[in-house]
Design a protein around this motif. Structure first.
Motif, PDB file in Angstrom:
ATOM      1  N   GLU A  38       0.815  -1.216   0.000  1.00 53.50           N
ATOM      2  CA  GLU A  38       0.000   0.000   0.000  1.00 53.50           C
ATOM      3  C   GLU A  38       0.848   1.265   0.000  1.00 53.50           C
ATOM      4  O   GLU A  38       0.478   2.274  -0.606  1.00 53.50           O
ATOM      5  N   ALA A  39       2.002   1.214   0.661  1.00 50.53           N
ATOM      6  CA  ALA A  39       2.880   2.382   0.702  1.00 50.53           C
ATOM      7  C   ALA A  39       3.509   2.674  -0.647  1.00 50.53           C
ATOM      8  O   ALA A  39       3.904   3.820  -0.920  1.00 50.53           O
ATOM      9  N   HIS A  40       3.595   1.662  -1.511  1.00 53.69           N
ATOM     10  CA  HIS A  40       4.269   1.808  -2.799  1.00 53.69           C
ATOM     11  C   HIS A  40       3.356   1.416  -3.965  1.00 53.69           C
ATOM     12  O   HIS A  40       3.826   0.950  -5.006  1.00 53.69           O
ATOM     13  N   ASP A  41       2.077   1.625  -3.791  1.00 55.83           N
ATOM     14  CA  ASP A  41       1.079   1.268  -4.796  1.00 55.83           C
ATOM     15  C   ASP A  41       0.961   2.380  -5.836  1.00 55.83           C
ATOM     16  O   ASP A  41       0.497   3.479  -5.527  1.00 55.83           O
ATOM     17  N   VAL A  42       1.366   2.095  -7.060  1.00 60.29           N
ATOM     18  CA  VAL A  42       1.319   3.142  -8.097  1.00 60.29           C
ATOM     19  C   VAL A  42      -0.111   3.430  -8.552  1.00 60.29           C
ATOM     20  O   VAL A  42      -0.343   4.420  -9.256  1.00 60.29           O
ATOM     21  N   PHE A  43      -1.072   2.600  -8.164  1.00 60.12           N
ATOM     22  CA  PHE A  43      -2.475   2.872  -8.475  1.00 60.12           C
ATOM     23  C   PHE A  43      -3.056   3.942  -7.547  1.00 60.12           C
ATOM     24  O   PHE A  43      -4.138   4.453  -7.806  1.00 60.12           O
ATOM     25  N   ASP A  44      -2.364   4.245  -6.472  1.00 58.41           N
ATOM     26  CA  ASP A  44      -2.842   5.237  -5.522  1.00 58.41           C
ATOM     27  C   ASP A  44      -3.055   6.582  -6.206  1.00 58.41           C
ATOM     28  O   ASP A  44      -2.235   7.015  -7.029  1.00 58.41           O
ATOM     29  N   GLY A  45      -4.127   7.255  -5.840  1.00 56.84           N
ATOM     30  CA  GLY A  45      -4.469   8.505  -6.502  1.00 56.84           C
ATOM     31  C   GLY A  45      -3.424   9.597  -6.371  1.00 56.84           C
ATOM     32  O   GLY A  45      -3.261  10.419  -7.289  1.00 56.84           O
ATOM     33  N   SER A  46      -2.691   9.614  -5.267  1.00 49.42           N
ATOM     34  CA  SER A  46      -1.654  10.626  -5.111  1.00 49.42           C
ATOM     35  C   SER A  46      -0.525  10.408  -6.119  1.00 49.42           C
ATOM     36  O   SER A  46       0.085  11.370  -6.595  1.00 49.42           O
ATOM     37  N   ARG A  47      -0.260   9.151  -6.446  1.00 51.79           N
ATOM     38  CA  ARG A  47       0.797   8.859  -7.419  1.00 51.79           C
ATOM     39  C   ARG A  47       0.305   9.060  -8.857  1.00 51.79           C
ATOM     40  O   ARG A  47       1.013   9.625  -9.688  1.00 51.79           O
ATOM     41  N   THR A  48      -0.894   8.594  -9.159  1.00 47.38           N
ATOM     42  CA  THR A  48      -1.399   8.799 -10.521  1.00 47.38           C
ATOM     43  C   THR A  48      -1.613  10.283 -10.803  1.00 47.38           C
ATOM     44  O   THR A  48      -1.487  10.724 -11.947  1.00 47.38           O
ATOM     45  N   GLY A  49      -1.928  11.049  -9.756  1.00 46.62           N
ATOM     46  CA  GLY A  49      -2.069  12.490  -9.951  1.00 46.62           C
ATOM     47  C   GLY A  49      -0.771  13.132 -10.404  1.00 46.62           C
ATOM     48  O   GLY A  49      -0.775  14.047 -11.242  1.00 46.62           O
ATOM     49  N   VAL A  50       0.351  12.654  -9.869  1.00 48.31           N
ATOM     50  CA  VAL A  50       1.663  13.147 -10.312  1.00 48.31           C
ATOM     51  C   VAL A  50       1.976  12.639 -11.711  1.00 48.31           C
ATOM     52  O   VAL A  50       2.417  13.400 -12.583  1.00 48.31           O
ATOM     53  N   LEU A  51       1.740  11.353 -11.943  1.00 50.61           N
ATOM     54  CA  LEU A  51       2.060  10.761 -13.250  1.00 50.61           C
ATOM     55  C   LEU A  51       1.225  11.365 -14.382  1.00 50.61           C
ATOM     56  O   LEU A  51       1.653  11.378 -15.536  1.00 50.61           O
ATOM     57  N   ALA A  52       0.050  11.873 -14.046  1.00 47.20           N
ATOM     58  CA  ALA A  52      -0.794  12.501 -15.069  1.00 47.20           C
ATOM     59  C   ALA A  52      -0.143  13.759 -15.647  1.00 47.20           C
ATOM     60  O   ALA A  52      -0.523  14.218 -16.733  1.00 47.20           O
ATOM     61  N   LYS A  53       0.852  14.293 -14.933  1.00 46.24           N
ATOM     62  CA  LYS A  53       1.549  15.491 -15.402  1.00 46.24           C
ATOM     63  C   LYS A  53       2.816  15.152 -16.187  1.00 46.24           C
ATOM     64  O   LYS A  53       3.548  16.061 -16.601  1.00 46.24           O
TER      65      LYS A  53
END
Length: 263
Positions: A189-204
């Motif tokens: 869970e700490a390193h889940d790339v599906f997490d919204g905080s991470r996808t929000g960054v990747l969307a940029k």
């Protein structure tokens, strides 16, 4: 004409030791140099690396692509098996790979954090070795595809200009992940790339996902493309094999260069 020479670099940051360059695999106009570093993030390990750089031509350093290998691989696989150096000149890129063991490019209970090693030790080394100080791209396959997404989500668009995740090892639930990929549910869970905080960054950041239709991770890649609709997803023939990854290297590097030119 500028000729790259072997040299020994003393000093560095965050536990880096003397770095000796050894080995030279050539593709036309490109030299692959090898060396090693030590890191507090991987105690007791001599971590090897490779850099493929043009031997002549551009006055300014070319953009750097950090290449992350899959499980069971090492820094040499990008060049010894996938032959990415054959495409470096055409794409006008420098390629840099480093050992990651089987730690899935993040902090583990064993006391190893290969992700932090990349960020704190390897990236500064690459800057010193190549003279390139701008944003980098990530390219990885399998475990390295996951790692590329993970590290890009940590560094953000201020430091990363493109990501290629090929046959990425992606799972939507901790119970479905491969043995050894994570220590436990909390680690997942700490390193889940599906997490919204991470996808929000990747969307940029421009993200490209390539996966063969016969790949066991195809479902995970499809699911990830749904939570990151800005990603370019390509599903084509092939499986989780070196032949698939090797055949896609040239197009992927050209795509990375296109993203750099569009900045």
């Amino acid at each position: 004409m500028t000729t790259l020479t072997r040299r020994t670099l003393i000093g560095g940051v965050a536990g880096a030791a003397a770095l000796g360059l050894a080995g030279c695999d050539r593709s036309p106009g490109v030299e692959v140099r090898a060396g090693s570093l030590t890191s507090k993030h991987w105690p007791g390990r001599k971590v090897t690396w490779r850099i493929a750089q043009q031997t002549e031509g551009d006055a300014d350093p070319r953009p750097v692509v950090v290449v992350l290998h899959g499980k069971g691989g090492d820094a040499s696989h990008a060049f010894r098996i996938l032959n990415l150096q054959d495409h470096a000149n055409a794409a006008r890129l420098t390629l840099a790979s480093v050992d990651g063991g089987d730690y899935y490019w993040h902090a583990r209970r064993a006391g190893v954090d290969t992700g932090a090693m990349v960020v704190e030790d390897f990236l500064p080394l690459v800057q010193r070795e190549t003279g390139y100080a701008g944003k980098v791209a990530f390219l990885g396959w399998s475990m390295g595809g996951y790692g590329s997404l993970l590290l890009a989500s940590q560094l953000g668009p201020g430091k990363v200009f493109a990501v290629v995740a090929e046959s990425a090892a992606l799972w939507t639930e901790p119970g479905s992940s491969a043995p050894g990929a994570f220590d436990d549910r909390e680690d997942f869970e700490a390193h889940d790339v599906f997490d919204g905080s991470r996808t929000g960054v990747l969307a940029k950041i421009p993200v490209r996902l390539d996966c063969g239709r016969s790949d066991p991770f195809v479902a995970g890649n499809k699911a990830f493309a749904k939570v990151l609709p800005s990603a370019k997803l390509t599903l084509d023939e092939g499986g989780h094999t070196a032949d698939y990854w090797k055949s896609h290297g040239g197009p992927q590097l050209r795509w990375i260069r296109e993203q750099f030119d569009r900045q």
